[in-house]
Design an enzyme around this catalytic site. Structure first.
Site, PDB file in Angstrom:
ATOM      1  N   TYR A   1     -32.236  57.656   0.587  1.00  0.00           N
ATOM      2  CA  TYR A   1     -31.122  57.775   0.043  1.00  0.00           C
ATOM      3  C   TYR A   1     -29.948  58.179   0.617  1.00  0.00           C
ATOM      4  O   TYR A   1     -30.419  59.419   1.087  1.00  0.00           O
ATOM      5  CB  TYR A   1     -31.832  57.753  -0.640  1.00  0.00           C
ATOM      6  CG  TYR A   1     -30.386  57.358  -2.009  1.00  0.00           C
ATOM      7  CD1 TYR A   1     -29.649  55.963  -2.278  1.00  0.00           C
ATOM      8  CD2 TYR A   1     -28.895  58.606  -2.202  1.00  0.00           C
ATOM      9  CE1 TYR A   1     -28.027  55.637  -2.859  1.00  0.00           C
ATOM     10  CE2 TYR A   1     -28.095  57.708  -3.069  1.00  0.00           C
ATOM     11  CZ  TYR A   1     -27.433  56.381  -2.840  1.00  0.00           C
ATOM     12  OH  TYR A   1     -26.416  56.478  -3.635  1.00  0.00           O
TER      13      TYR A   1
ATOM     14  N   GLU B   1     -23.532  63.246  -8.014  1.00  0.00           N
ATOM     15  CA  GLU B   1     -23.965  62.112  -8.159  1.00  0.00           C
ATOM     16  C   GLU B   1     -25.155  61.617  -7.573  1.00  0.00           C
ATOM     17  O   GLU B   1     -26.141  61.147  -7.122  1.00  0.00           O
ATOM     18  CB  GLU B   1     -23.918  61.983  -9.357  1.00  0.00           C
ATOM     19  CG  GLU B   1     -23.374  60.311  -9.806  1.00  0.00           C
ATOM     20  CD  GLU B   1     -22.033  60.935  -8.882  1.00  0.00           C
ATOM     21  OE1 GLU B   1     -21.263  61.751  -8.916  1.00  0.00           O
ATOM     22  OE2 GLU B   1     -21.447  59.629  -7.838  1.00  0.00           O
ATOM     23  N   LYS B   2     -24.618  61.785  -6.255  1.00  0.00           N
ATOM     24  CA  LYS B   2     -25.016  60.895  -5.233  1.00  0.00           C
ATOM     25  C   LYS B   2     -26.261  61.302  -4.787  1.00  0.00           C
ATOM     26  O   LYS B   2     -27.250  60.815  -3.686  1.00  0.00           O
ATOM     27  CB  LYS B   2     -24.006  60.682  -4.091  1.00  0.00           C
ATOM     28  CG  LYS B   2     -22.851  59.745  -3.887  1.00  0.00           C
ATOM     29  CD  LYS B   2     -21.744  60.073  -3.587  1.00  0.00           C
ATOM     30  CE  LYS B   2     -20.126  59.257  -3.813  1.00  0.00           C
ATOM     31  NZ  LYS B   2     -19.756  59.384  -5.045  1.00  0.00           N
TER      32      LYS B   2
ATOM     33  N   TYR C   1     -18.880  70.656  -2.784  1.00  0.00           N
ATOM     34  CA  TYR C   1     -18.478  69.093  -3.381  1.00  0.00           C
ATOM     35  C   TYR C   1     -20.061  68.728  -2.883  1.00  0.00           C
ATOM     36  O   TYR C   1     -19.717  67.548  -2.270  1.00  0.00           O
ATOM     37  CB  TYR C   1     -17.343  68.880  -2.674  1.00  0.00           C
ATOM     38  CG  TYR C   1     -16.955  66.266  -3.582  1.00  0.00           C
ATOM     39  CD1 TYR C   1     -16.388  67.457  -4.685  1.00  0.00           C
ATOM     40  CD2 TYR C   1     -17.039  66.033  -2.662  1.00  0.00           C
ATOM     41  CE1 TYR C   1     -16.167  66.328  -4.742  1.00  0.00           C
ATOM     42  CE2 TYR C   1     -16.927  65.173  -3.342  1.00  0.00           C
ATOM     43  CZ  TYR C   1     -16.815  64.897  -5.142  1.00  0.00           C
ATOM     44  OH  TYR C   1     -15.899  63.343  -5.169  1.00  0.00           O
TER      45      TYR C   1
ATOM     46  N   ASN D   1     -16.807  52.282  -3.071  1.00  0.00           N
ATOM     47  CA  ASN D   1     -15.519  52.868  -2.483  1.00  0.00           C
ATOM     48  C   ASN D   1     -15.681  52.550  -0.852  1.00  0.00           C
ATOM     49  O   ASN D   1     -15.488  53.747  -0.615  1.00  0.00           O
ATOM     50  CB  ASN D   1     -15.120  54.250  -3.166  1.00  0.00           C
ATOM     51  CG  ASN D   1     -13.270  54.077  -2.908  1.00  0.00           C
ATOM     52  OD1 ASN D   1     -12.688  53.586  -2.364  1.00  0.00           O
ATOM     53  ND2 ASN D   1     -12.917  55.380  -2.881  1.00  0.00           N
TER      54      ASN D   1
ATOM     55  N   ARG E   1     -18.366  58.456   6.189  1.00  0.00           N
ATOM     56  CA  ARG E   1     -19.724  58.036   6.116  1.00  0.00           C
ATOM     57  C   ARG E   1     -19.649  56.693   6.552  1.00  0.00           C
ATOM     58  O   ARG E   1     -19.952  55.748   6.760  1.00  0.00           O
ATOM     59  CB  ARG E   1     -19.811  57.854   4.742  1.00  0.00           C
ATOM     60  CG  ARG E   1     -18.811  57.492   3.962  1.00  0.00           C
ATOM     61  CD  ARG E   1     -18.791  57.964   2.144  1.00  0.00           C
ATOM     62  NE  ARG E   1     -17.910  56.816   1.087  1.00  0.00           N
ATOM     63  CZ  ARG E   1     -17.755  57.270   0.172  1.00  0.00           C
ATOM     64  NH1 ARG E   1     -19.039  57.840  -0.725  1.00  0.00           N
ATOM     65  NH2 ARG E   1     -17.081  56.531  -1.373  1.00  0.00           N
TER      66      ARG E   1
ATOM     67  N   GLU F   1     -13.283  65.762  -9.005  1.00  0.00           N
ATOM     68  CA  GLU F   1     -12.674  65.346  -8.064  1.00  0.00           C
ATOM     69  C   GLU F   1     -12.273  66.486  -6.654  1.00  0.00           C
ATOM     70  O   GLU F   1     -12.274  67.122  -7.007  1.00  0.00           O
ATOM     71  CB  GLU F   1     -11.867  64.584  -8.307  1.00  0.00           C
ATOM     72  CG  GLU F   1     -11.633  63.597  -9.378  1.00  0.00           C
ATOM     73  CD  GLU F   1     -12.583  62.621  -9.166  1.00  0.00           C
ATOM     74  OE1 GLU F   1     -13.014  61.682  -8.014  1.00  0.00           O
ATOM     75  OE2 GLU F   1     -13.166  62.439 -10.520  1.00  0.00           O
TER      76      GLU F   1
END
Ligand SMILES: *[C@@H]1O[C@H](CO)[C@@H](O)[C@H](O)[C@H]1NC(C)=O
Ligand SMILES: *[C@@H]1O[C@H](CO)[C@@H](O)[C@H](O)[C@H]1NC(C)=O
Length: 352
Positions: free
Chosen positions: A234, A248-249, A245, A189, A196, A131
């Site tokens: 995307y 997987e995005k 950081y 989330n 964002r 995280e």
């Protein structure tokens, strides 16, 4: 906190194929190659004699199952399937374990969740976390306890990224999946105040964006790749902005889908530690969402220019086999080369 920032403990060596070396042990390592991307290469460990305090089998205790997820511990996938590794979640082996791995989010609720019995001599305590610092409370619980770090940060002792690039043995012609739509974002989330979401709110005034996920168009995990692959772009927007950081995005949702990532996260320079400069579009490359939108529309009309974003794929391919077991197996393999003494006095100063 210098100790944590030193280069990691893995030995850096390039593959030298010594066919007749019987003692060779095949290991896997992340070696930096000339273009500075992180590539997995198979290496042969011949004699890493300068360090290797643990020459026998390594017993690694998972103090908790990460987020409670259980999985078989006796099946390390190649190339992390060292016969000298034993992974266990059985706390009765605490006294014989060479290392104990603490998954931060499972132990950060209270100091009582860390072992209360004395630490056997020479045992490493490994701090594991995927995280971001924004979602990693109570780092100070770990002060003066931890020997080795294990995270997505490149300068971790044990580097466990969400994805990486591998080199194709021969150049290939990557086929761009057929495109019928412009831009997608999958978000679970939804935080109205996050950078964002605010950026999205601005961007959507200029281009159509389909939103998938909780509270939006439902999308089963198994379908992510096939659905996203129909989009030209995307939005790989990270939930918080921190060094290295990149999740997987980017690796899975965009790269594996064959969709061009528009990233919001650490700086472009930071992304370029992992991936080629012509493989993504960074929101910071544009003074405003409006200008980013007009660039995306321009690419939408110009196939040749759009295809430039796939050139790197002839030589490299994304890998995102992130599974818990891969990370634990990698840790065990790398522990064979851990320095005999190491400490991370304050994680909070480093993990920001
Ligand atoms: C890739 O495509 C080019 C141009 O169409 C062609 O010349 C080349 O042989 C192809 N390479 C492979 C590996 O298929
Ligand atoms: C691990 O860190 C603790 C706390 O700093 C220290 O007492 C211990 O000697 C270290 N062990 C190793 C193997 O580095």
């Amino acid at each position: 906190m210098k100790s944590v920032q030193q280069p990691s403990l893995r030995c850096h060596y390039f593959a030298i194929f010594l066919i007749q070396t019987l003692v060779a042990l095949v290991l896997f390592g992340y070696n930096r190659i000339s273009n500075n991307h992180i590539i997995n290469t198979v290496s042969i460990e011949t004699n890493c004699t300068n360090s290797s305090p643990i020459s026998k089998n390594v017993v690694v205790l998972l103090w908790t199952w990460p987020f409670g997820a259980q999985f078989p511990l006796d099946k390390c996938p190649k190339p992390f399937d060292s016969p000298r590794c034993l992974l266990t979640a059985d706390r009765s082996l605490y006294n014989t374990a060479n290392a104990v791995i603490f998954h931060h989010r499972d132990v950060c609720g209270s100091k009582d969740q860390m072992p209360q019995m004395p630490r056997p001599e020479g045992q490493y305590w490994v701090w594991y976390n995927l995280e971001s610092p924004s979602h990693s409370p109570n780092l100070h619980f770990m002060d003066k306890l931890i020997n080795l770090t294990m995270s997505y940060r490149i300068d971790s002792d044990i580097f466990t990224p969400y994805g990486w690039l591998e080199q194709n043995e021969v150049a290939i012609n990557y086929t761009i999946p057929e495109k019928s739509k412009l831009a997608a974002w999958l978000v679970s989330n939804w935080n109205r105040n996050s950078k964002r979401v605010q950026f999205y709110e601005d961007l959507k005034n200029y281009i159509p964006i389909d939103i998938y996920g909780r509270q939006h168009i439902p999308l089963a995990t198994e379908q992510t790749i096939s659905v996203v692959s129909k989009y030209k772009f995307y939005l790989s927007f990270e939930n918080s902005i921190h060094t290295d950081y990149v999740t997987e995005k980017l690796w899975r949702n965009a790269f594996v889908s064959g969709s061009v990532p528009v990233v919001l996260g650490p700086t472009r320079e930071n992304y370029e530690r992992f991936i080629p400069s012509d493989s993504f579009i960074h929101v910071d490359d544009f003074p405003s969402a409006k200008e980013l939108a007009s660039y995306l529309l321009e690419l939408d009309k110009n196939d040749q220019k759009y295809q430039e974003y796939f050139k790197w794929r002839s030589k490299l391919r994304p890998v995102t086999e992130f599974t818990w077991i891969v990370h634990y197996c990698k840790a065990c393999v790398e522990l064979h080369n851990a320095p005999s003494y190491r400490t991370a006095s304050s994680l909070g100063k480093w993990f920001t």
